[in-house]
Design a protein around this motif. Sequence first.
Motif, PDB file in Angstrom:
ATOM      1  N   ILE A   1       7.357  -0.746   4.383  1.00 19.94           N
ATOM      2  CA  ILE A   1       6.115  -0.834   4.913  1.00 19.94           C
ATOM      3  C   ILE A   1       5.739   0.610   5.648  1.00 19.94           C
TER       4      ILE A   1
ATOM      5  N   GLN B   1       5.022   3.500   8.309  1.00 19.29           N
ATOM      6  CA  GLN B   1       5.097   3.732   9.920  1.00 19.29           C
ATOM      7  C   GLN B   1       4.391   4.881  10.344  1.00 19.29           C
TER       8      GLN B   1
ATOM      9  N   ASP C   1       0.189  -0.054  16.125  1.00 27.71           N
ATOM     10  CA  ASP C   1       0.369  -0.955  15.132  1.00 27.71           C
ATOM     11  C   ASP C   1      -1.123  -1.294  14.574  1.00 27.71           C
TER      12      ASP C   1
ATOM     13  N   ARG D   1      -2.132   3.158   9.096  1.00 26.16           N
ATOM     14  CA  ARG D   1      -0.848   2.203   8.845  1.00 26.16           C
ATOM     15  C   ARG D   1      -1.535   1.066   8.108  1.00 26.16           C
TER      16      ARG D   1
ATOM     17  N   ASP E   1      -0.195   0.037   4.745  1.00 24.28           N
ATOM     18  CA  ASP E   1       0.579  -1.457   4.510  1.00 24.28           C
ATOM     19  C   ASP E   1      -0.355  -2.359   3.479  1.00 24.28           C
TER      20      ASP E   1
ATOM     21  N   ALA F   1       1.476  -3.769   0.103  1.00 24.87           N
ATOM     22  CA  ALA F   1       1.800  -5.251  -0.152  1.00 24.87           C
ATOM     23  C   ALA F   1       1.120  -5.726  -1.364  1.00 24.87           C
TER      24      ALA F   1
END
Length: 150
Positions: A5, A7, A12, A17, A21, A25
């Motif tokens: 994943i 960074q 966050d 990001r 991600d 996924a």
Amino acid sequence: MDTGIAQARDDDTSSLRASIDLRVAFGRLRRRMREVDTELSASQVSVLARLNKGEAASASALAALEGVKPQSMAVTIAALEELGLVARTPDPSDGRRHIIALTQEGALRSSGLRAARGEWLAQTMDTELTDDERKTVIDAMAIIERLARA
């Protein structure tokens, strides 16, 4: 600890990001769902799905949609034809082309694949996720749908 994943930043909530991600996924989930039927290759399953949706009717159109060379598509179609999942008929408007269509068995197989993948995903979510996590997935899907319409 590399989980694969991204960074992109320490933040966050960064869009970069989140986008990385999400792509990672979804790619993993798509590959995992393709493993539900191991008898057919990913390209064969994709061709069945496109034919089932009526997205293409010729080898050249399928090749263009799949981003492969016509020769590669010919191999895929021949394998599906050998399995009795597709049939070729001459195009009445162009004698050089063939119309590719699902056979009855091919249509059943395509529908069965969708059902099997749906069952696998539902069962996996039932055994691997908590009620709160499933609720989070439902909420996230609404947001992802909104992104898809943007």
